[in-house]
Write an enzyme that holds these catalytic residues in place. Sequence first.
Site, mmCIF file in Angstrom:
data_model
loop_
_atom_site.group_PDB
_atom_site.id
_atom_site.type_symbol
_atom_site.label_atom_id
_atom_site.label_comp_id
_atom_site.label_asym_id
_atom_site.label_seq_id
_atom_site.Cartn_x
_atom_site.Cartn_y
_atom_site.Cartn_z
ATOM 1 N NE ARG A 1 1.725 -15.863 13.865
ATOM 2 C CZ ARG A 1 1.277 -14.312 13.335
ATOM 3 N NH1 ARG A 1 1.113 -14.393 12.614
ATOM 4 N NH2 ARG A 1 0.664 -14.654 14.755
ATOM 5 C CG PHE B 1 0.324 -3.552 -14.230
ATOM 6 C CD1 PHE B 1 -0.487 -2.895 -14.004
ATOM 7 C CD2 PHE B 1 -0.243 -4.352 -12.549
ATOM 8 C CE1 PHE B 1 -1.738 -1.771 -13.351
ATOM 9 C CE2 PHE B 1 -0.803 -3.272 -11.937
ATOM 10 C CZ PHE B 1 -1.834 -2.416 -12.299
ATOM 11 C CG HIS C 1 -0.961 -10.495 -17.876
ATOM 12 N ND1 HIS C 1 -0.274 -9.880 -18.783
ATOM 13 C CD2 HIS C 1 -0.814 -9.012 -17.193
ATOM 14 C CE1 HIS C 1 -0.530 -8.481 -18.329
ATOM 15 N NE2 HIS C 1 -1.118 -8.124 -16.974
ATOM 16 C CG ASP D 1 4.273 -9.832 -12.695
ATOM 17 O OD1 ASP D 1 3.091 -10.740 -12.142
ATOM 18 O OD2 ASP D 1 4.614 -8.800 -12.689
ATOM 19 C CE1 TYR E 1 -0.191 -13.540 19.020
ATOM 20 C CE2 TYR E 1 -0.635 -15.367 20.580
ATOM 21 C CZ TYR E 1 -1.431 -14.784 19.946
ATOM 22 O OH TYR E 1 -2.612 -14.204 19.606
ATOM 23 C CE LYS F 1 -4.126 -10.144 -13.995
ATOM 24 N NZ LYS F 1 -4.755 -8.538 -13.117
ATOM 25 N NE ARG G 1 -3.475 -15.090 8.053
ATOM 26 C CZ ARG G 1 -2.550 -14.140 9.429
ATOM 27 N NH1 ARG G 1 -1.155 -14.216 9.802
ATOM 28 N NH2 ARG G 1 -3.426 -13.296 9.692
ATOM 29 C CD GLN H 1 -7.932 -7.081 -11.556
ATOM 30 O OE1 GLN H 1 -7.097 -7.595 -12.216
ATOM 31 N NE2 GLN H 1 -8.746 -5.892 -12.130
HETATM 32 C C1 LIG Z 1 0.969 -8.353 -14.841
HETATM 33 C C2 LIG Z 1 1.489 -8.073 -13.658
HETATM 34 N N1 LIG Z 1 2.149 -7.729 -12.411
HETATM 35 C C3 LIG Z 1 0.878 -7.511 -11.021
HETATM 36 C C4 LIG Z 1 -0.304 -7.802 -11.005
HETATM 37 C C5 LIG Z 1 -0.219 -7.051 -9.982
HETATM 38 O O1 LIG Z 1 -1.664 -7.466 -9.426
HETATM 39 P P1 LIG Z 1 -2.697 -6.904 -8.340
HETATM 40 O O2 LIG Z 1 -3.666 -6.940 -9.294
HETATM 41 O O3 LIG Z 1 -3.393 -8.338 -8.143
HETATM 42 O O4 LIG Z 1 -1.901 -6.441 -6.893
HETATM 43 C C6 LIG Z 1 -1.201 -7.126 -12.348
HETATM 44 C C7 LIG Z 1 -2.291 -6.874 -12.715
HETATM 45 O O5 LIG Z 1 -2.652 -6.266 -13.464
HETATM 46 C C8 LIG Z 1 -0.219 -7.375 -13.113
HETATM 47 O O6 LIG Z 1 -0.813 -7.078 -14.840
#
Ligand SMILES: Cc1ncc(COP(=O)(O)O)c(C=O)c1O
Length: 411
Positions: A232, A103, A177, A174, A239, A203, A249, A200
Amino acid sequence: MAVLAINGGPKVFEQPIHAPWPEFDQRDEEALLKVFRSGNWWRGGTIESQAASECGKFERAFGALHGTEHALAVFNGTVAVECALRACGVGPGYEVIVPALSFVVSASAALPLGAYPVFADADPDTFQPDADSIEAAITPRTKAIVIVHFGGYPADLDRITAVAQKHNLPLIEDCAHAQGSQWRGRGVGTYGDYGTFSFQQSKSITSGEGGIILCKTAEHRSRAYRYHNLGRLESLGFYDFELLSSNLRLTDLQGALLNSQLEKFPQQMARRMENYAFLSAELRKIGGVDPLPADDRITRHGFYYYIFKYDAAQFGGVHREKFREALAAEGLNVTRAYGRSINEYPLFRNMKVPAEYTKSQYASVRMPVSEDACANRICTFSHTMLLLDRPALTKVVEAIAKVKANIGELK
Ligand SMILES: Cc1ncc(COP(=O)(O)O)c(C=O)c1O
C-alpha cells in the site's frame, strides 16, 4: 596441586555467573495492560491512527535517540534488512555487498529477493566491516552495500560512507547490535540510506521480537512503508495495492513494551558504558585479552557484545578454545560471537550460483580476517554482563587473570 578449576582447583564462581535479562517492572506491565484493555492491539489502519499508536510513538522516540524523524517499526530485524534492500531496488540479477563477520541475516537477507551476497572481510583491529574490502567487492552488478556495527562498536562510517558515495551505491547499516551507538555525535543507522534494528529477546532493547528501520528522508520512508504494508502507499486507500509485498507491521502490544523499555534504556546504557570502561582498563592490564581500540569518533557506545581479542602468543600458545574451557570451569562463560564467518556456513558453501557471479562462488570464497577471528581470536560476553555490579565484574577480571597466571597448567 592444581589451581585451575579445570584441573580440580577451586572455582572463582561457585555457580556459573549469570546476568538476568530483560529487566522489567510494573511500568512494563502497566504499558502492556493499557493496550490490552483498549482492545486495539494492532497499530491501526489509517495514517492518523498509525501515528497516534504506541508503534508511532516508539518510531518518534527511537528515531530521536538516533537523530532522525523518519522511522518505521516492523516485526523483526530480519524483515527490516529485507525491506530496506527492497526499498533500495535490490532484486534478481543484482549483487549486494555484505559483511562476513556478522549474524547470518546481514548476508542472507538478499537471497529471498533473488540477489547474491558478495562478502567483504573485517578489519583485523576492530572486527568491523573493512572499507577497502567493501570497495574491492564492487562489480557492475552491485546494487547496495550492507554493513554491520558488530557487537555495537561502530564501523568506520567516515571511510565506508565515502566508498558508498564514490560509487553511488545505497548503504544499509545493520544496527541489530547497536541500539544507542553514536558516531561523531549522531546515531548509527542515520548515516546510510537505511539503518535496521532488531528488538529480539537478547538485544539491549527488547519486546521479545521486533524491529525498526531508520530512513534517510521521508521519501526513503515512503518506499520502505509500501513494502512493509502489503504494497500500500500511505496516500492510497486501505484496499488499494500497488505492488507485491508482505505484511511486516509490528503489533501495538510490542510497541507499548518498547516504549516502556526505552524509558529504562538511557540509564542502562550509562551503566554499560561505565562498566565497559572499567572492564576494558582491567583487561588491558592482564594483556593478551585486548578490548577493541578506543576511538574518539565513537561518541556513544551501545552494546550487544562486549568484544575482546585473544592473543594466544601472550597465553603461552594455548588456543582460545582451551582458554574458554578453563574459564567455563571457573564459572565464567566466554562466548565467541557466532562461531563461524558467514561465508563458511553450509548455506553458502553448498550453494550453486551461476558462473557469471564470479564473486559469489561461495565454495571457494575465503575471508581470512573474519575466519581467523572466529576460529582463534574473538571472545565475547553478552551486553547483560555490563549490567552486573562492580564486585561481580571484579571477579570476572580475577577469573581471566587467574587463567593467565596459571597458563602452564593448560599446556
Ligand atoms: C546483525 C543482525 N542482523 C539481523 C538480525 C535479525 O534480527 P531478528 O532476530 O530480530 O530477526 C540479528 C539478530 O540477532 C543480528 O544480530
